[in-house]
Design an enzyme around this catalytic site. Structure first.
Site, short mmCIF file in Angstrom:
data_model
loop_
_atom_site.label_atom_id
_atom_site.label_comp_id
_atom_site.label_asym_id
_atom_site.label_seq_id
_atom_site.Cartn_x
_atom_site.Cartn_y
_atom_site.Cartn_z
N ARG A 69 0.82 -1.21 0.00
CA ARG A 69 0.00 0.00 0.00
C ARG A 69 0.85 1.27 0.00
NH1 ARG A 69 -2.82 -3.67 3.26
NH2 ARG A 69 -1.65 -2.89 5.04
N GLU A 106 1.95 -4.54 14.13
CA GLU A 106 0.80 -4.39 15.04
C GLU A 106 0.07 -5.74 15.14
OE1 GLU A 106 -2.02 -1.51 13.74
OE2 GLU A 106 -3.14 -1.55 15.61
#
Ligand code: AMP
Length: 181
Positions: A69, A106
């Site tokens: 991304r 994360e």
């Protein structure tokens, strides 16, 4: 401009265009889905304008963008600034000689790789990704750039999840982000 003003109406419009997807890819994660921002010509251009202007003063000579991304903003900023683009990819994707670093995400752990000739010694590289969360990916990318003898001009993100304090992992480097949560 060191930090994009969060009260700027253009930033508010971008924030409104970003979709929150709860519990993706794991329970408890609120995923910042930028596809809703990118599919609209106006918010797409606005985001790229603001990102480019936020990091022009860092005088980068190369964009190092993080798969996948990060390739969209990275490629646009490289073209706007008239500089080259180098991809950082997940393991096994780059065909030539490469360096690799593992990092904590994360949601899990992963590694990033860079071609060993992606940046030159002494070159000022700007590291670009869509989102900074814990900062692990960006930190590992910065280490790869430095391992190759280049310098980190700074980091630029469309979205910063400031409550995760990712920028604190980036060793006092210049960090620019457009929409801050
Ligand atoms: P981190 O290493 O924790 O800073 O994670 C950064 C990478 O994971 C970026 O490449 C993001 O695309 C992705 N990411 C992590 N958390 C999120 C989130 N909440 N929403 C969207 N993307 C995320």
């Amino acid at each position: 401009m060191s930090q994009t003003d969060q009260d700027d109406p253009r930033v508010r419009a971008l924030r409104a265009a970003i979709r929150d997807v709860p519990d993706f890819p794991k329970p408890g994660i609120v995923f910042k889905d930028l596809t809703t921002l990118l599919k609209d010509a106006r918010t797409y251009r606005q985001a790229m304008d603001l990102l480019t202007e936020s990091c022009r003063d860092l005088r980068p000579e190369k964009i190092v963008a993080i798969e996948s991304r990060g390739f969209v903003p990275g490629a646009v900023v490289a073209d706007r600034l008239g500089i080259g683009f180098a991809p950082v990819r997940k393991p096994g994707k780059l065909p030539y000689k490469r360096r690799s670093r593992s990092y904590a995400l994360e949601y899990g752990t992963d590694s990033v790789e860079i071609h060993e000739d992606a940046v030159s010694a002494g070159e000022r590289a700007l590291i670009v990704d869509d989102v900074i969360a814990t900062g692990g990916t960006a930190e590992a990318t910065g280490q790869l750039v430095q391992e190759l003898g280049a310098s980190v001009a700074g980091f630029a993100f469309l979205v910063e999840l400031s409550f995760l304090k990712g920028r604190e992992r980036l060793g006092g480097a210049d960090v620019r982000s457009v929409v801050v949560y």
